[in-house]
Design a protein around this motif. Structure first.
Motif, PDB file in Angstrom:
ATOM      1  N   VAL A  88       7.854  12.063   5.670  1.00 55.50           N
ATOM      2  CA  VAL A  88       7.489  12.390   7.051  1.00 55.50           C
ATOM      3  C   VAL A  88       5.985  12.652   7.143  1.00 55.50           C
ATOM      4  N   PHE A  89       5.443  13.373   6.172  1.00 57.09           N
ATOM      5  CA  PHE A  89       4.019  13.712   6.191  1.00 57.09           C
ATOM      6  C   PHE A  89       3.142  12.464   6.115  1.00 57.09           C
ATOM      7  N   VAL A  90       3.477  11.544   5.240  1.00 61.61           N
ATOM      8  CA  VAL A  90       2.643  10.348   5.106  1.00 61.61           C
ATOM      9  C   VAL A  90       2.723   9.482   6.352  1.00 61.61           C
ATOM     10  N   GLY A  91       3.894   9.456   7.017  1.00 64.36           N
ATOM     11  CA  GLY A  91       4.018   8.675   8.240  1.00 64.36           C
ATOM     12  C   GLY A  91       3.278   9.292   9.406  1.00 64.36           C
ATOM     13  N   VAL A  92       3.383  10.597   9.562  1.00 67.70           N
ATOM     14  CA  VAL A  92       2.774  11.281  10.704  1.00 67.70           C
ATOM     15  C   VAL A  92       1.264  11.428  10.531  1.00 67.70           C
ATOM     16  N   PHE A  93       0.806  11.769   9.333  1.00 67.01           N
ATOM     17  CA  PHE A  93      -0.610  12.099   9.149  1.00 67.01           C
ATOM     18  C   PHE A  93      -1.411  11.068   8.351  1.00 67.01           C
ATOM     19  N   MET A  94      -0.921  10.658   7.178  1.00 69.29           N
ATOM     20  CA  MET A  94      -1.785   9.961   6.238  1.00 69.29           C
ATOM     21  C   MET A  94      -1.916   8.465   6.467  1.00 69.29           C
ATOM     22  N   MET A  95      -0.881   7.831   7.048  1.00 72.48           N
ATOM     23  CA  MET A  95      -0.951   6.373   7.200  1.00 72.48           C
ATOM     24  C   MET A  95      -2.084   5.943   8.108  1.00 72.48           C
ATOM     25  N   GLN A  96      -2.458   6.783   9.067  1.00 73.44           N
ATOM     26  CA  GLN A  96      -3.556   6.391   9.959  1.00 73.44           C
ATOM     27  C   GLN A  96      -4.863   6.240   9.192  1.00 73.44           C
ATOM     28  N   PHE A  97      -5.012   6.973   8.090  1.00 70.09           N
ATOM     29  CA  PHE A  97      -6.230   6.835   7.277  1.00 70.09           C
ATOM     30  C   PHE A  97      -6.138   5.616   6.361  1.00 70.09           C
ATOM     31  N   TYR A  98      -4.985   5.434   5.724  1.00 73.56           N
ATOM     32  CA  TYR A  98      -4.819   4.265   4.860  1.00 73.56           C
ATOM     33  C   TYR A  98      -4.978   2.977   5.656  1.00 73.56           C
ATOM     34  N   TYR A  99      -4.226   2.866   6.744  1.00 72.13           N
ATOM     35  CA  TYR A  99      -4.221   1.619   7.510  1.00 72.13           C
ATOM     36  C   TYR A  99      -5.500   1.462   8.319  1.00 72.13           C
ATOM     37  N   GLY A 100      -5.951   2.561   8.937  1.00 68.32           N
ATOM     38  CA  GLY A 100      -7.128   2.488   9.788  1.00 68.32           C
ATOM     39  C   GLY A 100      -8.410   2.226   9.036  1.00 68.32           C
ATOM     40  N   SER A 101      -8.487   2.658   7.780  1.00 66.59           N
ATOM     41  CA  SER A 101      -9.704   2.447   6.996  1.00 66.59           C
ATOM     42  C   SER A 101      -9.844   1.014   6.506  1.00 66.59           C
ATOM     43  N   LYS A 102      -8.768   0.219   6.633  1.00 66.83           N
ATOM     44  CA  LYS A 102      -8.747  -1.173   6.140  1.00 66.83           C
ATOM     45  C   LYS A 102      -8.897  -1.264   4.627  1.00 66.83           C
ATOM     46  N   ALA A 103      -8.598  -0.163   3.939  1.00 61.01           N
ATOM     47  CA  ALA A 103      -8.631  -0.196   2.476  1.00 61.01           C
ATOM     48  C   ALA A 103      -7.542  -1.123   1.960  1.00 61.01           C
ATOM     49  N   ARG A 104      -7.829  -1.833   0.882  1.00 59.88           N
ATOM     50  CA  ARG A 104      -6.850  -2.756   0.318  1.00 59.88           C
ATOM     51  C   ARG A 104      -5.937  -2.075  -0.695  1.00 59.88           C
ATOM     52  N   SER A 105      -6.274  -0.859  -1.079  1.00 60.83           N
ATOM     53  CA  SER A 105      -5.453  -0.111  -2.021  1.00 60.83           C
ATOM     54  C   SER A 105      -5.756   1.368  -1.863  1.00 60.83           C
ATOM     55  N   ALA A 106      -4.892   2.210  -2.427  1.00 58.36           N
ATOM     56  CA  ALA A 106      -5.141   3.651  -2.402  1.00 58.36           C
ATOM     57  C   ALA A 106      -6.404   4.020  -3.175  1.00 58.36           C
ATOM     58  N   PRO A 107      -6.654   3.464  -4.370  1.00 52.93           N
ATOM     59  CA  PRO A 107      -7.924   3.767  -5.048  1.00 52.93           C
ATOM     60  C   PRO A 107      -9.146   3.344  -4.221  1.00 52.93           C
ATOM     61  N   GLU A 108      -9.033   2.261  -3.466  1.00 50.06           N
ATOM     62  CA  GLU A 108     -10.178   1.848  -2.656  1.00 50.06           C
ATOM     63  C   GLU A 108     -10.464   2.854  -1.554  1.00 50.06           C
TER      64      GLU A 108
END
Length: 604
Positions: A88-108
């Protein structure tokens, strides 16, 4: 039990579908984005099922069954405490940073938020972790095939030792996974994972139904195993009064916070599925769709292990905390074969004799609980479906780890440190080559897994070393703008070293110093391997968190304009005002959390 023609046909049909999906996906795999991120074109429901299925590897289907036999319904904590809140936490809060940043991976993302050295450290440790995880799936697959004895006769005709069946199974499974990932990349893996999800449900639901009938339903299971096995929160006041060997604080902090959030929120194997979604809204819904289904999976994968233990009516099982030597009528009235025990003794691969713990007691091979239950009670036809479900889980786990490995290796290691500025076609070629290398390394890791009698214990140990400290880094990076690159890197390094130090100074009860700990000296004995894993994770996360803060306070922070879209307080909030309730991540997340709380209360 010998496989019938229809069983072989079901297995062959599944393999044909797997390879066909990979070949079809290959037609649309023209660029690095297509191969590594599926072109960011996956619908939310497909990404959600793949989000679950990528986690449905051997550590889920076989490992959770093994843990069900070893620890009972308390294993459900890995779902209701150790998965749902983090999803729930990753869906509500964190995905907007992963997807919005256009990073190709978590390390990126770590490179964009902190610096190159932080990305590099996480990329290398993550690559090692995926190799271990994939190797565990290979090991479980090979062990299952060896247990079935379906290749005994062909090997006899060829004059080959029966022990070689294990090695041949590893090679065959590696070749199949390599074929469809090499061709179709992430898109081929995702659509195969959706197929595998439905096969796992179809194969295991009848197994649970038949098994519960055999033991007399849930009540019969309670009578056979006792309250310690059938109440999730019983005895959690102290580590010595429950099967997991951990108290409530160790459970909630070690599993529910550190390991859970570290896995579901930062493990690129999982996050990659959501990052492949076709929009920001789909990416945020992906973990929530997965969580709404995931909370019911204990009934599908944990119960088979508990049922197998209930049917292992022997003095040995009683000695290991299992059912009584004289079982209830619900269990004892089963077929005579049940009295022989479904869970066998673990055999030492070097001597061919039963493996003994440090007390000289033989060990049960919990990893065979679910496969043996399936063999015992599935008739021809159903047996083929059940075995295909197991095969699907292995393929899913292997493929998920390999696709994450080839992306991180290509973008975060090869492109960053070995060859910058090459063409997209070159990196696509490197990604495919990395797929083959990852498979080969996984084969080596498969043999290490044979040292553990519960693969879930091994995988949680690996997570404690890798995911626990990196979760502290992500948490501070996304929600504290003052965190710096130097702080993140030194924190990660110290957190990993803290895990190694704790593991080297502690040992689970009954274990011999070495792979399972105590390789420096034994300063503390934990009641179980899982308890040791939880506390290794706690020490690792706490060290990383504290060191990152301290170093960040004495080093120069990034300019705030560089952190827009990467830090919560500096990123414009997504408006959900005109979104229907079922598409609103916050509303759906609250409903899912309430469901998890209700299940905890019912099985307390």
């Amino acid at each position: 039990m010998a496989l019938g023609t229809i069983d072989w046909a079901i297995l062959a049909l599944y393999l044909a579908f797997v390879l066909a999906i990979g070949l079809l996906a290959a037609r649309r795999t023209k660029s690095g984005s297509d191969f590594f991120l599926a072109g960011r074109s996956i619908p939310a429901w497909v990404a959600g099922l793949a989000f679950i299925s990528a986690n449905l590897g051997a550590q889920e289907v076989i490992g959770m069954g093994a843990s069900g036999a070893k620890y009972g319904i308390a294993t459900a904590h890995f779902y209701w405490v150790g998965a749902i809140p983090a999803m729930v936490f990753v869906g509500v809060f964190m995905m907007q940073f992963y997807y919005g940043s256009k990073a190709r991976s978590a390390p990126e993302y770590l490179r964009m938020r902190f610096d190159e050295k932080t990305r590099g450290f996480n990329a290398f440790t993550f690559a090692i972790m995926t190799i271990f995880s994939s190797g565990i799936s290979m090991y479980a697959m090979a062990k299952l095939i060896q247990t079935l004895h379906v290749f005994d006769i062909p090997f006899q005709h060829m004059g080959l030792p029966q022990a070689w069946i294990f090695h041949a199974a590893i090679i065959v499974s590696a070749v199949v996974v390599l074929a469809y990932i090499y061709a179709g990349g992430l898109k081929g893996a995702i659509y195969n994972e959706v197929l595998q999800f439905f096969l796992i449900v179809a194969g295991f639901a009848p197994l649970v139904w038949l098994g519960l009938r055999q033991v007399g339903g849930w009540h019969g299971l309670q009578v056979a195993l006792g309250p310690d096995y059938t109440h999730a929160w019983r005895g959690m006041a102290h580590a010595s009064t429950n099967k997991l060997g951990v108290d409530a604080f160790g459970l909630v902090m070690g599993l529910g916070f550190v390991l859970s959030f570290g896995y579901w929120c930062t493990d690129f194997l999982i996050v990659q599925r959501a990052m492949a979604a076709d929009s920001m809204a789909s990416a945020r819904r992906t973990p929530l769709i997965a969580a709404s289904i995931k909370m019911f999976f204990p009934f599908l994968v944990i119960l088979p292990g508990m049922i197998a233990l209930a049917l292992t009516a022997s003095p040995l099982a009683a000695a290991h905390g299992g059912p009584h030597a004289t079982p209830s009528v619900a269990v004892g009235a089963a077929t005579p074969a049940a009295s022989q025990g479904i869970i066998p003794l673990k055999v030492d691969s070097a001597t061919g004799k039963p493996a003994l713990d440090s007390h000289g007691q033989p060990q049960l091979d919990y990893d065979l609980a679910t496969p043996n239950l399936l063999l015992r009670y599935f008739p021809t036809g159903m047996l083929g479906l059940g075995l295909t479900a197991l095969l699907a889980s292995f393929m899913s786990g292997m493929a998920g780890n390999v696709t994450a490995f080839n992306t991180v290796w290509t973008y975060d290691i090869y492109q960053a440190y070995l060859r910058k500025g090459a063409s997209d076609g070159h990196y696509l070629m490197v990604g495919r080559l990395a797929t083959a290398i990852g498979i080969l390394l996984s084969m080596g890791a498969a043999y290490l897994a044979s040292r553990f009698n519960n693969i879930m214990d091994l995988i949680q140990l690996v997570f404690a070393f890798v995911n626990a400290p990196v979760f502290a880094t992500f948490l501070l990076g996304m929600f504290w703008k003052r965190a710096t690159g130097h702080g993140a890197f030194i924190g990660l390094l110290c957190g990993t070293l803290a895990a190694a130090l704790h593991h080297g100074l502690t040992l689970p009860d009954g274990s011999i110093a070495g792979v399972k700990g105590g390789w420096i000296m034994v300063q503390h004995i934990y009641p179980s391997e899982m308890a040791q894993n939880f506390w290794t994770a706690i020490w690792s996360w706490t060290t990383c968190f504290v060191v990152t803060i301290l170093v960040s306070l004495v080093t120069r922070p990034h300019d705030e304009e560089q952190l827009v879209g990467l830090v919560y307080s500096l990123t414009p909030k997504i408006s959900e005002a005109n979104v229907r309730w079922w598409a609103n991540p916050v509303t759906v997340g609250v409903i899912v959390l309430i469901g998890a709380v209700v299940l905890n209360i019912i099985f307390r």
